[in-house]
Design a protein around this motif. Structure first.
Motif, PDB file in Angstrom:
ATOM      1  N   CYS A 638      28.630  31.843  40.201  1.00 27.88           N
ATOM      2  CA  CYS A 638      28.913  33.254  39.951  1.00 27.88           C
ATOM      3  C   CYS A 638      28.520  33.493  38.429  1.00 27.88           C
ATOM      4  O   CYS A 638      28.294  32.704  37.871  1.00 27.88           O
ATOM      5  CB  CYS A 638      30.646  33.509  40.113  1.00 27.88           C
ATOM      6  N   ILE A 639      28.800  34.716  37.975  1.00 28.56           N
ATOM      7  CA  ILE A 639      28.597  35.176  36.934  1.00 28.56           C
ATOM      8  C   ILE A 639      29.632  35.753  36.195  1.00 28.56           C
ATOM      9  O   ILE A 639      29.650  36.137  34.799  1.00 28.56           O
ATOM     10  CB  ILE A 639      27.406  36.438  36.888  1.00 28.56           C
ATOM     11  N   GLY A 640      31.078  35.783  36.462  1.00 24.00           N
ATOM     12  CA  GLY A 640      31.874  35.904  35.978  1.00 24.00           C
ATOM     13  C   GLY A 640      33.484  35.902  36.967  1.00 24.00           C
ATOM     14  O   GLY A 640      33.099  35.989  38.075  1.00 24.00           O
ATOM     15  N   LEU A 641      34.531  36.203  36.293  1.00 25.88           N
ATOM     16  CA  LEU A 641      35.686  36.424  37.043  1.00 25.88           C
ATOM     17  C   LEU A 641      36.757  37.096  36.518  1.00 25.88           C
ATOM     18  O   LEU A 641      36.533  37.286  35.211  1.00 25.88           O
ATOM     19  CB  LEU A 641      36.228  34.943  37.800  1.00 25.88           C
ATOM     20  N   ALA A 642      37.579  37.585  37.238  1.00 26.69           N
ATOM     21  CA  ALA A 642      38.590  38.673  36.647  1.00 26.69           C
ATOM     22  C   ALA A 642      39.921  38.214  37.316  1.00 26.69           C
ATOM     23  O   ALA A 642      40.048  38.213  38.645  1.00 26.69           O
ATOM     24  CB  ALA A 642      38.229  39.942  36.728  1.00 26.69           C
ATOM     25  N   MET A 643      41.081  37.873  36.673  1.00 28.23           N
ATOM     26  CA  MET A 643      42.179  37.609  37.423  1.00 28.23           C
ATOM     27  C   MET A 643      43.352  38.772  36.910  1.00 28.23           C
ATOM     28  O   MET A 643      43.586  39.159  35.826  1.00 28.23           O
ATOM     29  CB  MET A 643      42.878  36.360  36.968  1.00 28.23           C
ATOM     30  N   LYS A 644      43.877  39.653  37.867  1.00 29.99           N
ATOM     31  CA  LYS A 644      44.658  41.006  37.449  1.00 29.99           C
ATOM     32  C   LYS A 644      45.993  40.440  38.122  1.00 29.99           C
ATOM     33  O   LYS A 644      46.130  39.987  39.237  1.00 29.99           O
ATOM     34  CB  LYS A 644      43.979  41.809  38.411  1.00 29.99           C
ATOM     35  N   ASN A 660      39.146  37.940  41.298  1.00 27.19           N
ATOM     36  CA  ASN A 660      37.949  38.208  41.740  1.00 27.19           C
ATOM     37  C   ASN A 660      36.889  37.452  40.986  1.00 27.19           C
ATOM     38  O   ASN A 660      36.462  37.589  39.967  1.00 27.19           O
ATOM     39  CB  ASN A 660      37.892  39.822  41.214  1.00 27.19           C
ATOM     40  N   ILE A 661      36.050  36.918  42.053  1.00 29.22           N
ATOM     41  CA  ILE A 661      34.832  36.040  41.501  1.00 29.22           C
ATOM     42  C   ILE A 661      33.800  36.835  42.052  1.00 29.22           C
ATOM     43  O   ILE A 661      33.439  36.942  43.259  1.00 29.22           O
ATOM     44  CB  ILE A 661      35.056  34.623  42.355  1.00 29.22           C
ATOM     45  N   PHE A 662      32.747  37.214  41.019  1.00 32.09           N
ATOM     46  CA  PHE A 662      31.654  37.759  41.221  1.00 32.09           C
ATOM     47  C   PHE A 662      30.505  36.692  41.554  1.00 32.09           C
ATOM     48  O   PHE A 662      29.712  35.990  40.667  1.00 32.09           O
ATOM     49  CB  PHE A 662      31.272  38.577  39.835  1.00 32.09           C
ATOM     50  N   GLU A 663      30.341  36.401  42.738  1.00 26.93           N
ATOM     51  CA  GLU A 663      29.536  35.413  43.230  1.00 26.93           C
ATOM     52  C   GLU A 663      28.263  35.832  43.425  1.00 26.93           C
ATOM     53  O   GLU A 663      27.905  36.850  43.961  1.00 26.93           O
ATOM     54  CB  GLU A 663      30.184  34.955  44.696  1.00 26.93           C
ATOM     55  N   VAL A 664      27.131  34.833  43.215  1.00 23.22           N
ATOM     56  CA  VAL A 664      25.730  35.143  43.335  1.00 23.22           C
ATOM     57  C   VAL A 664      25.147  34.999  44.726  1.00 23.22           C
ATOM     58  O   VAL A 664      25.357  33.633  44.740  1.00 23.22           O
ATOM     59  CB  VAL A 664      25.057  34.543  42.155  1.00 23.22           C
ATOM     60  N   THR A 665      24.760  35.495  45.420  1.00 26.95           N
ATOM     61  CA  THR A 665      24.325  34.865  46.808  1.00 26.95           C
ATOM     62  C   THR A 665      22.864  35.189  46.702  1.00 26.95           C
ATOM     63  O   THR A 665      22.089  36.183  46.335  1.00 26.95           O
ATOM     64  CB  THR A 665      24.912  35.880  47.989  1.00 26.95           C
TER      65      THR A 665
END
Length: 766
Positions: A638-644, A660-665
């Motif tokens: 991934c390139i980043g993540l956010a916990m809300k 939210n995990i911004f996953e690279v595919t």
């Protein structure tokens, strides 16, 4: 007694004007009217200003609101609490209300007892208030002024203080200046005299109506010295409190209350050697704004210092506190908030405090060592000692008041809300109330969460403030486009300069009255402050910001609890110690592009350089409504993540983290290999994220959108609900008698396990 009516045409026009204002408020509650978005909150403020200008407008307002409430009960249930809130505030401010209107409002509130929460809870509280107001008209106004201005009396010894905290880095200079200009600064003695005069006049007029002459009464009081006004004030308070707690029927108590005040009114008038004048039309006695202190929150422990100072002032002003001297010395002791295990524990002593049991009679200063009489030696002489107070029970009681019935046995996913002790509660257990109002965006809420955790750690060691102080928290959102933390968006692009007010947006979604009166201020306050600066206006006759804040703290008593989350950082430098911190709103982590070291092989370089993102390992506990724990693990690039921590809407309102995990595919098509960024979502309350690649990579983490709380070179994040310090301390003590760490024994069975921050709203969660 019915009030004297003006000319029919004037009365009809006034009532029609009030009805139009009420209809505007009702239309404002419907979110389908975009024309009212820019003026939310102004209709309620304008309506109450109309009632201040003419006291007869208040009677029209109460009459119209009762009829609208009856209609809303059948067709539009979501109108009930906003209209009921407006009704109660009108009754508090009213110069005089006929008893038949009081009875109709009382019956409507009793009818809400068959409704679900929070309707039945609020209806019951308002019914109790209205019954007291019927017995002793003016008691709600009287108690409000007494508590807000600290007027000393024996019948109702309660004092409250409003503290407004604003971070100068989060709000503009214009807003700070506007708040400083609107908050009045008066001599305390002068303010006490004015407030006592208001209480005397309002209470007499609320009971006697138009049979008294308030103008003449005001003239007489202005010519009296302070001690005489205070004497009359004490008499009025004693009469009102006696009538309020009378066990007689409402009509009987009301009749006796009016006769007592009639005698006092004649006594005051005759003291000026004047004949009782004939009655006149109702006169409006303004409800003064509360005593407000405004602070720039620059020091982390400023909240604790101000609360301690408030309690110390009360200790020095005659309030009887148990062990106040020892408490005062404890207040001044520096404490380490970092580790609760460093708490000083009591040591069991075998000394009974009796001189005969001490072995050496010469140690007793009250007994002579040369006495040979056996009877004298047999006397039990107690040495000076201090009785130990049980602070654990006070701590548990305080926490149960805030968190309702939450205990350490389980963590419920549904958000907790409940009914705090109202301002007009007729069974106050604590002598003081501190109302903490924070102004700003989400960053200041993160600061408040840290300060609240620090306060609870101090209170877990020794309950200094808990037994003396009710704590109420309020939040007013204010945005500032030119604030300095915008640099966080440059450091962590995932933020995208997002400094919106997430918590106020959520509170507005669950409470329409909060949305209309408070959430609408986030852009309105900066605009009003800018207009005031451009016009050169230093202080207005109608201070809007202070008026709205006063209304919020007076009528907003339904808390909504938010989970504070603890986060543990591990850094790339193995010599660096792990750091613990907390957040309330969200956690953002930016993962830089992969940069390999020179000693890696060429094939490894080629493989990693072709891909984006960083490989991470995620371990989390999957949440379930059944509270069954299920641990999951997976790896992702991934390139980043956010916990809300704040839900996007009130539909699925669960106390958990939306990760939210911004996953690279990788995708391969005719043009070659491409990379897609997909948002992978999980819901959890416990999660651990660790970097797997060993190429000198690290994360940059930002807490609560605050650029002053950015951590660099992070390789591991571990997030879990922050434990209540009192629970942690009791758990540590209980482990001496039990080897099972997961077992709750002793007081831990009845204490809340997780630390929740209660923010007051008008209705709670509908």
């Amino acid at each position: 007694m019915e009030p004297k009516a003006a000319s029919p045409s004037t009365e009809a026009n006034a009532e029609a004007d009030i009805r139009r204002s009420v209809q505007a408020i009702i239309r404002e509650l419907d979110r389908d009217h975009p024309a009212f978005q820019c003026s939310r909150g102004m209709f309620r403020w304008t309506l109450h200003k109309k009632t201040e200008r003419d006291p007869y407008n208040n009677i029209f307002l109460v009459k119209i609101l009762i009829s609208e409430l009856e209609l809303a009960r059948k067709d539009n249930k979501h109108y009930i609490l906003p209209l009921l809130n407006t009704l109660m505030y009108a009754i508090i401010q009213a110069a005089y209300i006929p008893d038949d209107l009081h009875e109709k409002a009382y019956k409507f509130c009793k009818g809400l007892l068959s409704f679900a929460k929070p309707y039945c809870t609020i209806g019951h509280e308002y019914a109790v208030m209205l019954k007291a107001e019927r017995k002793a008209p003016g008691v709600l106004y009287q108690r409000l002024v007494i508590s807000e201005h600290g007027l000393r009396n024996e019948a109702f010894p309660h004092w409250e203080k409003i503290f407004i905290f604003a971070d100068p880095d989060l709000i503009s200079e214009e807003v700070c200046n506007a708040l400083c200009n609107e908050i009045p600064s008066m001599n305390p003695n002068e303010m006490s005299t004015v407030s006592m005069g208001h209480v005397i006049k309002h209470t007499i007029q609320a009971a006697l109506g138009e049979t008294c002459n308030i103008s003449r009464l005001d003239e007489v009081l202005q010519n009296k010295p302070y001690n005489v006004i205070e004497h009359y004030f004490q008499e009025v308070v004693a009469i009102t409190e006696k009538s309020c707690f009378s066990s007689e029927e409402v009509t009987t108590a009301h009749r006796k209350h009016s006769s007592r005040l009639q005698e006092l009114y004649k006594k005051i008038i005759s003291s000026a050697q004047q004949v009782a004048p004939p009655g006149e039309r109702l006169q409006n006695i303004l409800l003064p704004n509360p005593d407000i202190s405004f602070f720039m929150w620059k020091e982390d422990d400023l909240l604790w210092k101000k609360l301690v100072q408030f309690v110390k002032n009360q200790c020095g002003s005659g309030q009887d506190f148990t062990n106040s001297d020892s408490d005062n010395s404890e207040m001044s002791e520096p404490t380490d908030d970092g580790n609760i295990e460093q708490t000083r524990l009591s040591v069991l002593s075998t000394d009974s405090g009796i001189v005969r049991d001490c072995g050496d009679l010469s140690l007793g200063s009250d007994v002579s060592p040369t006495v040979s009489n056996e009877k004298e030696q047999a006397k039990l002489v107690r040495r000076g000692c201090v009785k130990k107070k049980s602070y654990d029970s006070d701590n548990t009681m305080f926490l149960s008041d805030i968190y309702d019935t939450a205990t350490g046995d389980s963590m419920k996913l549904q958000r907790k809300f409940g009914c705090n002790a109202m301002l007009f509660n007729f069974k106050q257990q604590k002598p003081n109330t501190a109302r903490i109002v924070v102004i700003g965006n989400d960053c200041i809420l993160g600061k408040l969460a840290k300060a609240f955790l620090s306060l609870r750690k101090r209170e877990a060691r020794r309950c200094i403030l808990t037994s003396k102080l009710n704590l109420q928290f309020y939040y007013i959102p204010v945005t500032n486009e030119k604030q300095s933390p915008v640099i966080a968006g440059k450091l962590i692009p995932l933020l995208h300069n997002d400094f919106s007010c997430e918590l106020s947006r959520y509170l507005g979604s669950i409470d329409p009255w909060y949305n209309s009166n408070i959430n609408s201020l986030r852009n309105m306050i900066p605009e009003l402050a800018k207009m005031s600066t451009l016009s050169g206006q230093q202080s207005g006759a109608d201070p809007f910001i202070v008026d709205v804040t006063s209304y919020y703290v007076r009528m907003g008593y339904q808390p909504v609890c938010f989970q504070i989350y603890s986060v543990k950082f591990t850094f790339a430098d193995e010599t660096a110690e792990c750091v613990d911190d907390v957040f309330l709103i969200q956690l953002d982590a930016e993962l830089p592009e992969l940069k390999c070291a020179k000693d890696f092989t060429l094939s490894r370089k080629r493989a990693t350089s072709e891909g984006l993102g960083v490989q991470i390992a995620v371990a989390y506990k999957k949440i379930a409504l059944s509270n069954r724990e299920s641990t999951k693990q997976f790896s992702s690039r991934c390139i980043g993540l956010a916990m809300k921590a704040i839900p996007s809407s009130g539909v699925e309102d669960l106390v958990c983290l939306d990760v939210n995990i911004f996953e690279v595919t990788n995708k391969t098509n005719l043009s070659g290999k491409t990379f897609l960024i997909e948002n992978f979502k999980i819901k959890t309350s416990h999660v651990k994220i660790q970097l797997q690649d060993s190429c000198g990579k690290s994360m940059m983490v930002c807490l609560d959108k605050d650029s002053r709380r950015i951590y660099k070179d992070v390789v591991s994040i571990e997030v879990s609900p922050c434990l209540e310090p009192g629970y942690s301390l009791q758990k540590m003590r209980a482990l001496r008698f039990s080897q099972n760490e997961n077992e709750n024994i002793g007081l831990t069975k009845y204490m809340p396990k997780c630390l929740l921050l209660p923010i007051n709203t008008f209705a709670g969660i509908l």
